[in-house]
Scaffold this motif. Structure first.
Motif, short mmCIF file in Angstrom:
data_model
loop_
_atom_site.label_atom_id
_atom_site.label_comp_id
_atom_site.label_asym_id
_atom_site.label_seq_id
_atom_site.Cartn_x
_atom_site.Cartn_y
_atom_site.Cartn_z
N LYS A 166 5.35 5.88 -3.74
CA LYS A 166 4.44 6.36 -4.78
C LYS A 166 3.95 7.75 -4.39
CE LYS A 166 0.11 4.19 -3.20
NZ LYS A 166 -0.74 5.38 -3.13
N ASP A 167 3.51 8.49 -5.40
CA ASP A 167 3.04 9.86 -5.21
C ASP A 167 1.89 10.07 -6.19
OD1 ASP A 167 2.64 12.58 -4.98
OD2 ASP A 167 4.76 13.08 -4.90
N GLN A 168 0.64 10.08 -5.67
CA GLN A 168 -0.53 10.12 -6.54
C GLN A 168 -1.50 11.20 -6.10
OE1 GLN A 168 -1.92 6.15 -5.64
NE2 GLN A 168 -1.15 5.34 -7.57
N ASN A 169 -2.17 11.80 -7.04
CA ASN A 169 -3.26 12.72 -6.70
C ASN A 169 -4.22 12.83 -7.87
OD1 ASN A 169 -2.77 15.38 -8.30
ND2 ASN A 169 -0.76 14.92 -7.41
N GLU B 30 2.79 7.40 -0.35
CA GLU B 30 3.52 6.19 0.00
C GLU B 30 2.75 5.29 0.98
OE1 GLU B 30 5.02 9.38 2.87
OE2 GLU B 30 4.56 9.25 0.74
N ILE B 31 3.06 4.00 0.93
CA ILE B 31 2.43 3.01 1.80
C ILE B 31 3.50 2.40 2.71
CG2 ILE B 31 1.26 0.78 1.88
CD1 ILE B 31 -0.05 1.46 -0.77
N ILE B 32 3.24 2.47 4.01
CA ILE B 32 4.10 1.78 4.97
C ILE B 32 3.62 0.34 5.08
CG2 ILE B 32 5.00 1.75 7.33
CD1 ILE B 32 4.08 4.69 7.56
N VAL B 33 4.49 -0.60 4.84
CA VAL B 33 4.15 -2.02 4.96
C VAL B 33 4.82 -2.55 6.23
CG1 VAL B 33 4.22 -4.29 3.86
CG2 VAL B 33 4.08 -2.22 2.45
N THR B 34 3.99 -3.00 7.16
CA THR B 34 4.48 -3.50 8.46
C THR B 34 4.11 -4.95 8.61
OG1 THR B 34 4.10 -1.30 9.40
CG2 THR B 34 4.50 -3.10 10.94
N CYS B 35 5.10 -5.81 8.79
CA CYS B 35 4.86 -7.24 8.97
C CYS B 35 5.08 -7.59 10.44
CB CYS B 35 5.82 -8.05 8.08
SG CYS B 35 5.59 -9.83 8.20
N LEU B 36 4.05 -8.17 11.07
CA LEU B 36 4.11 -8.51 12.49
C LEU B 36 4.14 -10.03 12.68
CD1 LEU B 36 1.45 -6.05 13.97
CD2 LEU B 36 3.92 -5.69 13.68
N LYS B 37 4.85 -10.45 13.69
CA LYS B 37 4.88 -11.86 14.08
C LYS B 37 3.55 -12.23 14.75
CE LYS B 37 9.86 -11.61 14.97
NZ LYS B 37 10.94 -11.71 16.00
N PRO B 38 3.28 -13.51 14.95
CA PRO B 38 2.02 -13.91 15.60
C PRO B 38 1.83 -13.30 16.99
CG PRO B 38 3.00 -15.80 14.50
CD PRO B 38 4.00 -14.69 14.40
N ASP B 39 2.92 -12.94 17.68
CA ASP B 39 2.78 -12.33 19.01
C ASP B 39 2.61 -10.82 18.95
OD1 ASP B 39 5.29 -11.42 18.34
OD2 ASP B 39 6.30 -12.23 20.12
N GLY B 40 2.55 -10.24 17.73
CA GLY B 40 2.33 -8.81 17.57
C GLY B 40 3.59 -7.98 17.50
N LYS C 111 8.52 10.56 -9.00
CA LYS C 111 7.78 11.66 -9.61
C LYS C 111 6.29 11.41 -9.47
CE LYS C 111 11.31 13.02 -12.97
NZ LYS C 111 12.38 12.28 -12.29
N THR C 112 5.52 12.49 -9.37
CA THR C 112 4.08 12.40 -9.14
C THR C 112 3.35 11.80 -10.33
OG1 THR C 112 4.16 14.36 -7.72
CG2 THR C 112 2.01 13.75 -8.60
N LEU C 113 2.33 10.98 -10.02
CA LEU C 113 1.42 10.53 -11.05
C LEU C 113 0.41 11.64 -11.26
CD1 LEU C 113 0.11 8.40 -12.91
CD2 LEU C 113 -1.21 7.62 -10.93
#
Length: 549
Positions: A410-413, A390-400, A483-485
């Motif tokens: 997702k689950d890949q190997n 999995e991917i954590i998507v973090t959106c920050l403001k201009p001040d951080g 489910k895993t890829l």
């Protein structure tokens, strides 16, 4: 075999037969070139495009090939083996290949045992695929011995006219790490060089020294970020030395030290991005620290530090804890309610500068499992399984500060079998570590890992993330149901789109197409935010493609 800056590439979201040459999927257009019939090497890297030619690196067995295609038809017109010359009767080992200002350079290394010197050289490949007889010396790094000769690390400038390179190695008898940093122009002429040796103090508990990342900006300034930490048992506190070293062209590349000061937290990892508005952005994960000064090491959240390179001032430092909703997706509701922290398996995948000056950070769960070696010595083979989840998507403001966050489920190997010796570069040990980039070794590409991970496309203010998935996951965005890829040859594409509040819309193909080409996500070339050159295959069928947004 070296570090490719590791990202994935766009794939197909349509039920149209793949024998056709062009696809229109919403605002995505993909065109494939001619089938690649030459069997001398699977493409493991698309080097670049110049003078109506596309250059790619092929690998077959242990041999590398320079492949040249026409830009318009994407037709293979040349396939030359890379046969590097010898240095003092010793074979030069292939390290990397780059395009600098339209010129292709092979980078190779050789270890000289008697002198205890680890050399790095560059050789230019002409447009017609001929190797130059002029060998350019890049590094002559003094090392302790062959087993501690260390490794080389590379990064090109955004305009592909400069090469920033570093060598790092351990001196065990001295309890020290030495690193050499150099910047080269498009002819591989050295613009600056800096050498440091960092010593280890046995009195420091839990000592760690990490070279986290480096970068070069549009002004040909170079930057290196380091993190030194230890526990002061007498004061019962964690001591963090978090610094950026700046080498500015306007200042004659004199070393400048920028301190980033804080207490009560430990930096787990850090990635760097220099911008065109004279800023250096640092992002990564941090952990909390116990009352006795010992770091917990699990991830509390993500931080952002911004440096104004004109003043060398860190004008913001924000530590953003994972919110409850994100922790539920990563850990489950029961652990999230108990306040558990996130396991430290996440690596910074990509940093994106938003139109408003804020940042989007993609952090992927990524680790490897090394299986049992079959065979003896150099004849042994070892299976290595790569996991990119999995991917954590973090959106920050201009001040951080945090604007929103979400999780791509997702689950890949994929498992690649490699020679037992020389599987990994000596990135660090004994309290010292080099942690630059998220990538796979070139030597394992073409064996499965290139199908993993994802590519973010940020254009017109919208984030899209595209990756290969299991066909049974159609419409699913919940981590608990994914489910895993397993068999990447049967992968289907999926697209996650994010709105301004971070809400995900998932889009899948209407139907699964039999014998559909599958994009090799780790093999691509980004021409701009809206144009990519990609590589797709299906068993023995291979094609280059061009995707535009």
């Amino acid at each position: 075999m070296k570090k490719l800056l590791f990202v994935a590439i766009v794939t197909l979201l349509s039920g149209i037969n793949l024998s056709q040459a062009q696809y229109n999927i919403e605002n995505l257009k993909l065109t494939y070139g001619e089938e690649i019939t030459d069997e001398k090497g699977t493409i493991v890297k698309i080097i670049g495009e110049s003078n109506d030619k596309i250059y790619a690196l092929g690998l077959k067995g242990k041999g590398y090939f320079l492949k040249i295609f026409t830009s318009k038809e994407m037709k293979l017109v040349s396939n030359k083996p890379i046969e590097l010359p010898e240095v003092k009767d010793k074979e030069i080992e292939f390290e990397e290949i780059f395009m600098l200002n339209g010129k292709v350079f092979i980078i190779g290394s050789v270890y000289q045992s008697k002198e205890k010197i680890f050399k790095l050289v560059g050789v230019e490949f002409s447009e017609d695929g001929k190797l130059s007889k002029n060998m350019i010396p890049l590094f002559e790094a003094e090392v302790e011995k062959k087993s501690r000769r260390g490794d080389f690390y590379f990064k090109t400038s955004a305009d592909e006219t400069k090469l920033l390179a570093m060598h790092a190695s351990l001196f065990g008898k001295e309890d020290a790490m030495k690193y050499d940093l150099k910047l080269f122009d498009s002819s591989l002429t050295t613009l600056f060089s800096n050498t440091e040796k960092v010593s280890f103090d046995d009195n420091k508990k839990d000592f760690e020294f990490t070279i986290s990342d480096f970068d070069v900006n549009y002004r040909d300034d170079a930057f290196l970020v380091i993190n030194e930490s230890y526990r002061d048992s007498k004061k019962k506190e964690q001591v963090e030395k978090f610094q950026v070293f700046a080498f500015k062209k306007a200042n004659g590349y004199k070393k400048e030290i920028i301190d980033i000061n804080f207490k009560g937290k430990e930096i787990i990892n850090c990635s760097m991005m220099s911008t065109n508005n004279d800023k250096v952005q640092l992002v990564g994960f941090y952990s909390s620290v116990r009352e006795n000064g010992k770091a917990n090491r699990e991830l509390k959240g993500i931080f952002n530090a911004t440096i104004d390179i004109n003043s060398n001032i860190n004008d913001n430092l924000k530590f953003n804890e994972f919110d409850y909703a994100t922790k539920v997706k990563l850990l489950g509701e029961r652990k999230a309610k108990k306040g558990k922290d996130v396991k430290p398996y996440y690596k910074i995948h990509t940093i994106i500068e938003k139109n408003d000056g804020g940042l989007i950070i993609l952090s992927e769960e990524r680790f490897i499992y090394v299986g049992q070696t079959q065979g003896i010595g150099p004849f042994g083979l070892t299976p290595i399984t790569y996991y990119t989840n999995e991917i954590i998507v973090t959106c920050l403001k201009p001040d951080g500060s945090l604007e929103w966050s979400n999780v791509v489920a997702k689950d890949q190997n994929a498992t690649a079998t490699v020679a037992s010796l020389g599987m990994f570069g000596a990135g660090g040990n004994g309290g010292f570590n080099v942690a630059i980039g998220v990538s796979f070794q070139l030597g394992v590409m073409g064996k499965g890992p290139e199908y993993l991970s994802a590519i973010p496309i940020y254009a017109d203010g919208q984030l899209n993330i595209i990756f290969n998935d299991n066909k049974k996951n159609k419409g699913i965005t919940d981590m608990d149901e994914i489910k895993t890829l397993g068999n990447y040859n049967n992968a289907v594409p999926t697209l996650f789109q994010f709105d301004n509040q971070g809400k995900i819309t998932r889009k899948d193909p209407e139907e699964v197409i039999k014998n559909e080409l599958v994009i090799r996500p780790g093999v691509y070339y980004r021409k701009s935010n809206k144009e990519f050159i990609i590589y797709a295959s299906r068993k023995s069928q291979d094609k280059l493609g061009r995707m535009t947004l």
